[in-house]
Design a protein around this motif. Sequence first.
Motif, PDB file in Angstrom:
ATOM      1  N   UNK A   1       1.019  -1.123   0.290  1.00  0.00           N
ATOM      2  CA  UNK A   1      -0.021  -0.093  -0.225  1.00  0.00           C
ATOM      3  C   UNK A   1       0.850   1.379  -0.097  1.00  0.00           C
ATOM      4  N   UNK A   2       0.572   2.084  -0.929  1.00  0.00           N
ATOM      5  CA  UNK A   2       1.383   3.642  -1.025  1.00  0.00           C
ATOM      6  C   UNK A   2       0.509   4.775  -1.309  1.00  0.00           C
ATOM      7  N   UNK A   3       0.610   5.639  -0.634  1.00  0.00           N
ATOM      8  CA  UNK A   3      -0.024   7.068  -0.853  1.00  0.00           C
ATOM      9  C   UNK A   3       0.842   8.110  -1.621  1.00  0.00           C
ATOM     10  N   UNK A   4       2.069   7.677  -2.001  1.00  0.00           N
ATOM     11  CA  UNK A   4       2.877   8.645  -2.806  1.00  0.00           C
ATOM     12  C   UNK A   4       3.137   8.478  -4.310  1.00  0.00           C
ATOM     13  N   UNK A   5       3.150   7.076  -4.551  1.00  0.00           N
ATOM     14  CA  UNK A   5       3.386   6.752  -6.088  1.00  0.00           C
ATOM     15  C   UNK A   5       2.487   5.567  -6.469  1.00  0.00           C
ATOM     16  N   UNK A   6       2.607   5.543  -7.735  1.00  0.00           N
ATOM     17  CA  UNK A   6       1.890   4.371  -8.130  1.00  0.00           C
ATOM     18  C   UNK A   6       2.823   3.021  -8.455  1.00  0.00           C
ATOM     19  N   UNK A   7       3.368   2.487  -7.321  1.00  0.00           N
ATOM     20  CA  UNK A   7       4.150   1.448  -7.113  1.00  0.00           C
ATOM     21  C   UNK A   7       4.574   1.182  -5.723  1.00  0.00           C
TER      22      UNK A   7
ATOM     23  N   UNK B   1      -2.315   3.484  -4.215  1.00  0.00           N
ATOM     24  CA  UNK B   1      -1.741   2.425  -4.915  1.00  0.00           C
ATOM     25  C   UNK B   1      -1.778   1.235  -3.915  1.00  0.00           C
ATOM     26  N   UNK B   2      -2.303   0.093  -4.297  1.00  0.00           N
ATOM     27  CA  UNK B   2      -2.153  -1.158  -3.536  1.00  0.00           C
ATOM     28  C   UNK B   2      -2.510  -2.251  -4.085  1.00  0.00           C
TER      29      UNK B   2
ATOM     30  N   UNK C   1     -15.403   6.677  -1.768  1.00  0.00           N
ATOM     31  CA  UNK C   1     -15.033   7.867  -0.551  1.00  0.00           C
ATOM     32  C   UNK C   1     -15.329   9.127  -0.989  1.00  0.00           C
ATOM     33  N   UNK C   2     -16.082   9.481  -2.104  1.00  0.00           N
ATOM     34  CA  UNK C   2     -16.707  10.775  -2.516  1.00  0.00           C
ATOM     35  C   UNK C   2     -15.540  11.400  -3.144  1.00  0.00           C
ATOM     36  N   UNK C   3     -14.264  11.140  -3.347  1.00  0.00           N
ATOM     37  CA  UNK C   3     -13.297  11.896  -3.883  1.00  0.00           C
ATOM     38  C   UNK C   3     -12.178  11.249  -4.713  1.00  0.00           C
ATOM     39  N   UNK C   4     -12.073   9.831  -4.709  1.00  0.00           N
ATOM     40  CA  UNK C   4     -10.997   9.226  -5.256  1.00  0.00           C
ATOM     41  C   UNK C   4     -11.563   8.342  -6.245  1.00  0.00           C
ATOM     42  N   UNK C   5     -11.056   8.543  -7.494  1.00  0.00           N
ATOM     43  CA  UNK C   5     -11.592   7.765  -8.671  1.00  0.00           C
ATOM     44  C   UNK C   5     -10.297   6.634  -8.632  1.00  0.00           C
ATOM     45  N   UNK C   6     -10.694   5.355  -8.390  1.00  0.00           N
ATOM     46  CA  UNK C   6     -10.095   4.039  -8.691  1.00  0.00           C
ATOM     47  C   UNK C   6     -10.156   3.151  -9.810  1.00  0.00           C
TER      48      UNK C   6
END
Length: 221
Positions: A128-134, A166-167, A183-188
């Motif tokens: 799981x990462x909230x900084x980059x897509x890897x 990213x996860x 969650x109202x604001x994240x496109x996954x």
Amino acid sequence: MAWSSSLKSLLTVFVFINLAVSSVESYQCTVYPCVTEPCAACETTKGCFNEIQKFDTPSVLTDGTFKQKGCIADSNTCSSLTISATLGDQRTFNYANSCCTSVNCNKDDLTLPAPSSTPNGVECPACYNEKTNLCSSVTTLKCTGEEKRCIEVTGKGVGDSSLIIYGKGCATENSCDLDMTVLGRIQIKTSCSSPLSNHGHPTAKFGSSFLIFLLPLKFLL
């Protein structure tokens, strides 16, 4: 005579269309979140929707629950859906959406299924990462319950490019190949792959039994 007949035909068609349109009755659905207090209802002829999402993390400070209710827009369709996923770093996501077609049928809150702790034999890469897509490091996660697919999730904030998630982890079958806002604001966007292992799969059991059967033959040859 011909003109009179045509006029009668047109009148018949007009009356039929008018009756068909008037027979589609509108009704009210509960709206949430509230724009005003008390919550105002909306009018629809298509149906009501009821949605709940829950994001659990190791800290209650970063947990989140998002609820939404309202009318199905005329240009949209609604499908009932329940999904769950467990990503690396002890992140879990649960989602449920329900559709109904009667007055205020979405008034009561939905309840999410209780998570299962029973291993199902599937193992998946997890991170799981909230900084980059890897992910710089990936662990192995033992899947539980109905989460029998390995999932990869990429997400970005709606109108906020600095918000990234990213996860990887375990998920239910219907969590695959989604493109939706959570969650109202994240496109996954999600995609699924084969598990690292599936100890509970019948083929795996057959393969093990076959090898055990062949082992004595080796010493007989």
